[in-house]
Design an enzyme around this catalytic site. Structure first.
Site, mmCIF file in Angstrom:
data_model
loop_
_atom_site.group_PDB
_atom_site.id
_atom_site.type_symbol
_atom_site.label_atom_id
_atom_site.label_comp_id
_atom_site.label_asym_id
_atom_site.label_seq_id
_atom_site.Cartn_x
_atom_site.Cartn_y
_atom_site.Cartn_z
ATOM 1 N N GLY A 160 42.444 35.897 47.550
ATOM 2 C CA GLY A 160 42.775 36.250 48.929
ATOM 3 C C GLY A 160 42.147 35.345 49.963
ATOM 4 O O GLY A 160 42.825 34.824 50.861
ATOM 5 N N GLU A 185 35.735 39.135 42.122
ATOM 6 C CA GLU A 185 35.678 39.603 40.739
ATOM 7 C C GLU A 185 34.605 38.902 39.918
ATOM 8 O O GLU A 185 34.337 39.292 38.781
ATOM 9 C CB GLU A 185 37.055 39.424 40.092
ATOM 10 C CG GLU A 185 38.091 40.340 40.709
ATOM 11 C CD GLU A 185 39.522 39.947 40.385
ATOM 12 O OE1 GLU A 185 40.239 40.777 39.803
ATOM 13 O OE2 GLU A 185 39.929 38.829 40.725
#
Length: 749
Positions: free
Chosen positions: A531, A711
């Site tokens: 993102g 992540e």
């Protein structure tokens, strides 16, 4: 239009495909000093005051309330949906069954094909089969409990162990299920030291704070406007349009604020289509907010895994064989598999390699992406095995990893765009006090508690996705950023504002960011840790285009121009930006992946360190402290980046010690389907977590030199805890989560 506006042109598009490195970045100029700082979230005041509007909170005239009805059997064909009693509840408007064509959960991020339709055949317990619509939520809820779904039972597969021998290879997609080079079996047989161990992880739930919710309203022109809790607006609009059989131009999803997702909101869920179908039939808006139990029942889970890790090494610790073979599970017909071997492809050197994934078909809830799909559970197994190998060899775990540092991608034989794993381990060892550890397991008892420390590496592939954003510089000197990118709690509003403010030389409070509206330029969405790099690059490119226009207005080259404090400075002149924009300037930035992702292995790296104590009587485990050291290219905001790592490390605690979805072996039902019984780490479980970033730029990743971090924090975190538990007790648990019952029998006297 004034002379300046005619000269500059109001609208423009600036595109970049990453076919070549991008060594020069405007962010390196640091004229404003905004990038990298720990700036508070720009939308924070709205959230803490309750003024940030989430999906279920939008007002609508004549709103009706929907409650979903689930199947109460694990496998079979629906014969009837009996609604007579339910319709008698006061306030009930309608019960929409349409069960031969009702929606089956199509959850997969980025999918643009039509979701699977038709739940006449039910494949898992809890599958959504109808919606009750009423004037009040209470009436809809009461009636939903009175709907009776009759069925003809079918044989189902409800026990993983009973069907593991029937595993099949999934079709190759973006992630190949199997790669192989050399001869692992021979290398293992010839290895001086070898590890052959199997690690298991259970199904898990994302457990985002905000449950899935949608408000559907059809406009007079036949357009559906859906306020939903979704991570990837552009692709979700395509999914929803195809599910409803309408053109994508007739669907607009709005998701301005999303209360967490972790992958569970990548694709549309049943409530969106149910709300849209009901709203169309009734001719009025319909709201459907899933109960927490329905989120567990009918959205998506991380697959359970069975992972066999084989490591062969020379006596001095050089890996000669690496094999990572994984069994995952999913519904019949679904191609997604948990790619547990993702990090194993490039984490360590070793010429004989095998990575394989197979799917066991079960009538359990759909498996899909959950934070760090692959690495979260794959690194848990790999890094535990590396710890076992280090002990077998009598080599320090950090030193073992150092000796197996690859000079290039060991499978693709391409260079790394940047790689700082060893630097992360060395800095972490220094900060954590690794040199003071006691290598011999069960050698540090203090009263009733055994103490131990452990470490693990973290790797997470970096990805760039096609993304676009428009930036308008208004006549009064404000920048308005518009993109359908979402902020799921990650800080998107803030970092995009920082990028625009820095590149356009504006104070941060003069940048307005509009997110999550499907009518805006399509972005990559929130997923895969792409993102910030993707949407941030599109904003950067738009601002770069505006800078060129401002330079043209000053009759200087863009390289001569400095933008600072809302002024344009060049050629010994300082001019207010407002004097240069005319009627305003709008530029759309577009970024797309290119040759760089094929020419270089792009990844983020880190090292986790953990200290635990284990009660000698009860086997209770308490995490005492954790440290994560990470590199992820340019850190755009130190506070939001740190928060992402803290959240990932907390995920790691849950994966190592407590999180486990339990499936009823009789019908596949999720038994522990709420936050009381599904044990995510709470405040008392999480110690003081420390996060440290190493300076890095990656010119091959994107023009802002940033890489994914959301992540990275979970990758390897659980393994550091598991290795610390072993160091404390001498008990190696390979069946996660590590609970008291798995430790008690082996605890030292």
């Amino acid at each position: 239009m004034n002379l300046i506006s005619k000269l500059l042109g109001r609208d423009d598009t600036r595109s970049l495909t990453m076919d070549a490195p991008h060594p020069d970045s405007l962010l390196d100029r640091d004229a404003q000093g905004i990038i990298g700082r720990p700036i508070d979230r720009v939308e924070g005041p709205l959230k803490v005051s309750g003024r940030a509007t989430y999906a279920a909170e939008y007002p609508a005239e004549n709103l009706a309330y929907g409650v979903l009805v689930r199947a109460t059997f694990g496998s079979g064909r629906i014969t009837d949906v009996v609604t007579d009693v339910a319709r008698s509840v006061p306030g009930v408007i309608d019960i929409v069954t349409d069960y031969p064509t009702f929606i089956r959960n199509p959850q997969q991020g980025g999918e643009t094909k039509a979701p699977t339709q038709g739940v006449e055949k039910v494949d898992y317990f809890g599958e959504i089969v109808a919606i009750v619509v009423a004037e009040t939520f209470e009436a809809a809820r009461e009636a939903a409990q009175l709907v009776v779904v009759t069925h003809e039972p079918a044989k189902g597969a409800f026990v993983f162990e009973a069907h593991r021998t029937e595993a099949e290879t999934p079709p190759p997609d973006q992630i190949p299920p199997r790669t192989e080079q050399g001869d692992v079996d021979t290398a293992m047989a010839q290895a001086a030291v070898a590890i052959d161990a199997t690690y298991t992880t259970p199904s898990q739930n994302s457990a985002a704070m905000e449950p899935h919710a949608s408000i559907a309203e059809w406009k007079e022109d036949g357009t559906l406007v859906l306020h939903g809790a979704y991570q990837m607006v552009a692709s979700d609009q395509m999914q929803l349009a195809k599910a409803l059989g309408v053109g994508v131009d007739k669907v607009r999803i709005i998701a301005r604020y999303v209360g967490g997702g972790f992958g569970s909101k990548l694709g549309i869920a049943p409530e969106s289509v149910a709300a849209a179908i009901a709203a169309k039939k009734l001719g009025r808006p319909v709201k459907v907010a899933m109960a927490r139990q329905q989120v567990f029942d009918a959205t998506v889970r991380r697959s359970n895994t069975e992972q066999r890790i084989r490591l062969g090494a020379t006596a001095d610790g050089k890996l000669t064989a690496i094999a990572h073979e994984t069994l995952t599970s999913n519904l019949p017909g679904e191609d997604f598999f948990e790619p547990a071997g993702m990090g194993t492809h490039f984490a360590y050197a070793g010429e004989n390699r095998l990575i394989d994934h197979k799917i066991v078909r079960l009538n359990w809830l759909l498996a899909g992406s959950m934070r760090a799909p692959g690495e979260a559970v794959g690194m848990l197994a790999l890094e535990s095995a590396m710890d076992e190998l280090a002990e077998r060899l009598g080599i320090d775990p950090i030193e073992l990893r150092r000796r197996n540092e690859p000079g290039q991608d060991p499978e693709k034989e391409i260079p790394f765009s940047s790689r700082s794993l060893v630097a992360c381990m060395d800095k972490g060892a220094e900060l954590f006090g690794w040199a003071d550890r006691k290598p011999r397991p069960a050698s540090d008892r203090r009263g009733e508690w055994w103490h131990g420390v452990g470490m693990a590496a973290a790797v997470r592939s970096n990805m760039l996705q096609k993304s676009s954003a428009s930036v308008e510089l208004t006549p009064d000197g404000r920048a308005i950023v518009s993109t359908d990118m979402t902020d799921i709690g990650t800080g998107t509003y803030t970092i995009l504002a920082q990028i625009a403010a820095e590149t356009l030389g504006l104070p941060l409070d003069r940048v307005i960011v509009h997110l999550g509206d499907g009518a805006a330029p399509p972005a990559a969405g929130s997923g895969g840790s792409w993102g910030a790099g993707s949407s941030g690059s599109s904003v950067y490119l738009a601002c770069e285009g505006i800078r060129e226009k401002l330079a043209k207005a000053m009759d200087v080259s863009p390289d001569e121009l400095t933008l600072k404090d809302a002024r344009a400075i060049a050629a010994n002149r300082a001019v207010d930006v407002t004097d240069l924009v005319g009627d305003g300037i709008t530029v759309t930035g577009e970024i797309a992946p290119g040759k760089q992702e094929k020419l270089f292995n792009q990844a983020s790296y880190g090292a986790h360190f953990a200290e635990v104590k284990v009660n000698a009587v009860t086997g209770e485990i308490r995490v005492e402290r954790m440290l994560g050291v990470f590199t992820a290219g340019r850190i755009l905001n130190a506070k939001t980046a740190r928060s992402q790592c803290l959240g990932g490390m907390t995920f790691g605690i849950g994966g190592a010690l407590s999180e486990e979805l339990v499936h009823d072996p009789r019908n596949g039902k999720v038994v522990n389907r709420d936050l009381a019984e599904y044990h995510v780490p709470v405040n008392a479980d999480v110690p003081q977590l420390d996060v440290h970033f190493l300076e890095e730029r990656d010119i091959h990743a994107n023009p802002i030199h940033a890489k994914g971090i959301g992540e990275l924090g979970i990758s390897g975190a659980g393994a550091a805890i598991a290795n610390a538990v072993y160091n404390a007790t001498g008990v190696r648990v390979r069946d996660f989560p590590i609970t008291c019952d798995k430790l008690l029998e082996g605890l030292p006297d």
